[in-house]
Each structure stands twice: as C-alpha cells, then as structure tokens.
Design a protein around this motif. Structure first.
Motif, short mmCIF file in Angstrom:
data_model
loop_
_atom_site.label_atom_id
_atom_site.label_comp_id
_atom_site.label_asym_id
_atom_site.label_seq_id
_atom_site.Cartn_x
_atom_site.Cartn_y
_atom_site.Cartn_z
N LYS A 160 0.83 -1.22 0.00
CA LYS A 160 0.00 0.00 0.00
C LYS A 160 0.86 1.26 0.00
CE LYS A 160 -3.87 2.31 0.32
NZ LYS A 160 -4.79 2.41 -0.84
N TYR A 161 1.94 1.23 0.76
CA TYR A 161 2.84 2.38 0.81
C TYR A 161 3.47 2.64 -0.56
CZ TYR A 161 6.67 5.38 2.38
OH TYR A 161 7.55 6.43 2.55
N ASN A 166 3.88 5.74 -5.80
CA ASN A 166 3.71 5.86 -7.24
C ASN A 166 2.66 6.87 -7.62
OD1 ASN A 166 5.66 3.92 -8.00
ND2 ASN A 166 4.24 2.25 -7.54
N THR A 167 1.59 6.91 -6.84
CA THR A 167 0.53 7.89 -7.11
C THR A 167 1.02 9.32 -6.94
OG1 THR A 167 -1.12 6.29 -6.36
CG2 THR A 167 -1.80 8.59 -6.46
N LEU A 168 1.79 9.55 -5.88
CA LEU A 168 2.33 10.89 -5.66
C LEU A 168 3.40 11.26 -6.68
CD1 LEU A 168 2.66 10.98 -1.75
CD2 LEU A 168 1.04 12.27 -3.16
N PHE A 169 4.20 10.30 -7.06
CA PHE A 169 5.30 10.59 -7.97
C PHE A 169 4.79 10.94 -9.37
CE2 PHE A 169 8.63 9.21 -10.97
CZ PHE A 169 9.68 9.99 -10.53
N ILE A 179 -3.05 11.66 0.45
CA ILE A 179 -2.11 10.56 0.27
C ILE A 179 -0.77 10.89 0.93
CG2 ILE A 179 -0.85 9.22 -1.46
CD1 ILE A 179 -3.18 9.63 -3.34
N ARG A 180 -0.39 12.15 0.87
CA ARG A 180 0.85 12.56 1.52
C ARG A 180 0.79 12.33 3.02
NH1 ARG A 180 2.96 18.80 2.08
NH2 ARG A 180 4.62 18.34 3.58
N PHE A 263 12.99 13.46 -0.87
CA PHE A 263 13.15 12.06 -0.49
C PHE A 263 12.18 11.15 -1.27
CE2 PHE A 263 15.33 14.06 3.03
CZ PHE A 263 16.39 13.18 3.25
N LEU A 264 11.06 11.72 -1.73
CA LEU A 264 10.18 10.93 -2.60
C LEU A 264 10.87 10.56 -3.91
CD1 LEU A 264 7.38 9.81 -3.49
CD2 LEU A 264 6.85 12.13 -4.29
N VAL A 265 11.52 11.55 -4.53
CA VAL A 265 12.24 11.29 -5.77
C VAL A 265 13.43 10.36 -5.52
CG1 VAL A 265 13.53 12.36 -7.66
CG2 VAL A 265 11.47 13.47 -6.76
#
Length: 352
Positions: A160-161, A166-169, A179-180, A263-265
């Motif tokens: 799920k994480y 992927n949805t945020l990216f 979602i964040r 950090f997401l990227v």
C-alpha cells in the motif's frame, strides 16, 4: 638242352634289362643339362617394363632305343644355335627382391604437402583469441541478489505504501495532500526505502568510479562503503540544514514539503536504478559505456522533474521567484555535491 635254352633266355633278359637301364640314365642327364642352360639377365640399358628373353637350343639328343645294342654311343651335347624360341624372364628366373626405399626428409615433406585433408604448407589462418582474465564477480552477484530480495520484501510487506508513492510521484490524482499524510504516517517503509536508495546510488557511484579509474587499486567493497557514506552525509546534512532554515525563517511548511519531495524522488530513484545496476555489474566495453550514459540521462531527468514538482508547493508557501529558486538549487543542491566530491577525491589520492 633245356638247361641251355634256359641259360640263353636268362642272358637275353639281362641284356634287355641293362639296355633299359642305360636308356633311363640318359634321360635325366639330358634334363639336367637342359636346366643348366645359361640364363641372361636384363642389362641396365633395358627398361624395367621390357621383358628379357633368353635364347635356348631346342635340339636335344634323343636317347637310343631300348633295342639298340651299342650302349656306348655318346649323347649329343645341346648347342645354342637359334634365337627363335624365347622364354620370359619372369617365368624362368626369379632374382633377389629389390630393397625397400628408405624414408627421407624430402619424402616426408612431400607427403605432408600433398595431404588431401590437412593444409600443412598452405597459408596460415589467423584466429584472434582474447586472454581470459579471472574475475571475482560471484560476491557482486550474491550482493545484487540480496538487494533484490530486500526490495521484494519491502514490496510484499508494504504494498500500500509503494502504491501511494507511485501515485504521488506520477501525480495521477488530485488527492495529493491526503495521500501525503498517509505516507508520512508510515516511517518504517520510508526508512527502508531510503536505505535502498543509499545502497543503489552508492553502488552506481562505485561503478562510475571504477569505470573512470578514479581510485585505481581500491577494493570494490571499500569503495562502495565510501560512496554510501558520502551520500548519507550529503542527505543528512541537507535534511538538517533545511530543518534549521524552516525553523529560523518560520517557513516550516515549505521546507517540510520540499524535504518530502526530495526524499520521494530519491526513493523512486533507488528503485529504478536496480535494473541498470544488474547490467552494469557484469557489462564490459561499449555496452557499459552506453549503460552509464543512459543512467546519467535518467538521473538528470529525475532531478529536473524534482525541481519542477517542488517549485509550485514552495512558491505557494513563500513568495519566491524562479531566479531565486535557481540560485538556491545551485547553492544547496549542486555546489555541495561538487565540493564533497572534490574533497573525497583529494583524500583518496593522498591515501593511495
């Protein structure tokens, strides 16, 4: 009278038997004389394929009849008179066998030169061979397998994480804030993915350093440790500096948003570098050059994408122009990386 007739009869029998024995003795004499005829051998001037001929006399004395009384009559000797009757040499004489020819070096060379299957005296065929060098890639293979298993564990345990990341990216939904918040509430998978990024990026930097021969002779695993330590120092320092700036200038929301995007990227970069690392670990020559170039392009695209998606949230929190944002990127993103790289390079050169 009877005795006289019997005596005469015995005398006649003795005379007849003596004459018969005398006739038989003359025949072997003639035969022996015939066998002792002079035989002619072929001379050197005559070719081997020409049959030699021997001239013999066919006139042989005839033995006296058994009824002749003159047994002392001499027998005529054979005389060589006419060359009419000839006998081939092969049928009369069998000479000693010719000696076999001895093997010579010239004959051996001719046999090799005329061999139907092997080209001993032909033009040589050039075959290019490369010296096989021993490589110790088994440990790297097992390390990459362990890294893939590590990512597989994260994928199974925190599916799920990863879906939320992927949805945020890719920004496929408008519910980004919700979602964040869900992502921020899961620190353990975030930490595991950050570790994956440090290892993947450090491994990539070690491959690049080995490709350009920046630190010749250094152990591969020690170089990997230094690269991972360098990345950890860079991003830990960036995290601390951004937190301090947010606290000092009271822009915590903007700095937290920027840290989250950075950090997401990085997490997505750590995941997408895995296929490239699998090929780079065992590639050689031109193929490795192409892989490194494509990976450079991919990393540059990710950095540009990170700056683009970070500009709008930061601008919504504080009034910031694009020029000032570019100066910030050069001062806090690019310059520290170049500086740390230079210091590390000098340190390694002095050590070795």
């Amino acid at each position: 009278m009877k005795k006289l007739i019997l005596l005469l009869f015995c005398c006649c029998l003795l005379i007849v038997s003596s004459l018969a024995q005398g006739g038989k003795d003359t025949i072997p004499h003639v035969r022996e004389h015939r066998d002792t005829v002079i035989k002619k051998r072929d001379t050197p001037g005559i070719k081997k394929d020409t049959a030699a001929k021997i001239v013999t006399d066919t006139t042989i004395a005839v033995a006296p009849k058994p009824d002749s009384i003159d047994s002392a009559r001499p027998v005529r000797q054979p005389v060589q008179s006419r060359p009419d009757s000839v006998i081939p040499v092969a049928s009369v004489l069998k000479g000693p066998p010719l000696p076999e020819p001895k093997p010579t070096l010239e004959g051996f060379q001719n046999a090799l030169r005329n061999h139907p299957y092997f080209n001993f005296y032909g033009r040589a065929v050039k075959i290019t061979e490369q010296l096989k060098k021993e490589s110790h890639d088994e440990s790297m293979f097992y390390f990459l397998c362990a890294l893939l298993f590590y990512f597989g564990f994260i994928r199974i345990a925190f599916m799920k994480y990863l879906d939320n990341l992927n949805t945020l990216f890719f920004r496929v939904t408008m519910r980004q804030q919700q979602i964040r918040d869900q992502v921020l509430q899961s620190p353990l998978p975030s930490l595991l993915l950050n570790i994956l990024f440090i290892i993947s990026a450090g491994l990539f930097l070690s491959f690049v350093a080995d490709y350009y021969n920046i630190v010749p002779g250094m152990n591969r695993w020690l170089l990997l440790f230094y690269c991972c330590l360098l990345l950890t120092a860079i991003y830990m320092g960036k995290f601390i500096i951004l937190k301090m700036i947010g606290w000092m200038f009271n822009i915590r929301l903007a700095t937290d948003t920027y840290i989250f995007i950075v950090f997401l990227v990085n997490k997505m970069m750590g995941i997408y570098l895995l296929p490239a690392l699998l090929f780079m670990a065992f590639a050689k020559g031109a193929f490795l050059t192409v892989l490194i170039t494509l990976t450079y392009c991919f990393i540059v695209i990710l950095f540009i994408y990170r700056f683009i998606i970070a500009y709008r949230p930061v601008r919504n929190e504080i009034k910031l122009s694009r020029f000032h944002f570019f100066i910030y990127l050069c001062a806090f993103e690019i310059a520290p990386l170049l500086l740390i790289y230079k210091v590390l390079l000098i340190f390694v050169e002095r050590s070795y």
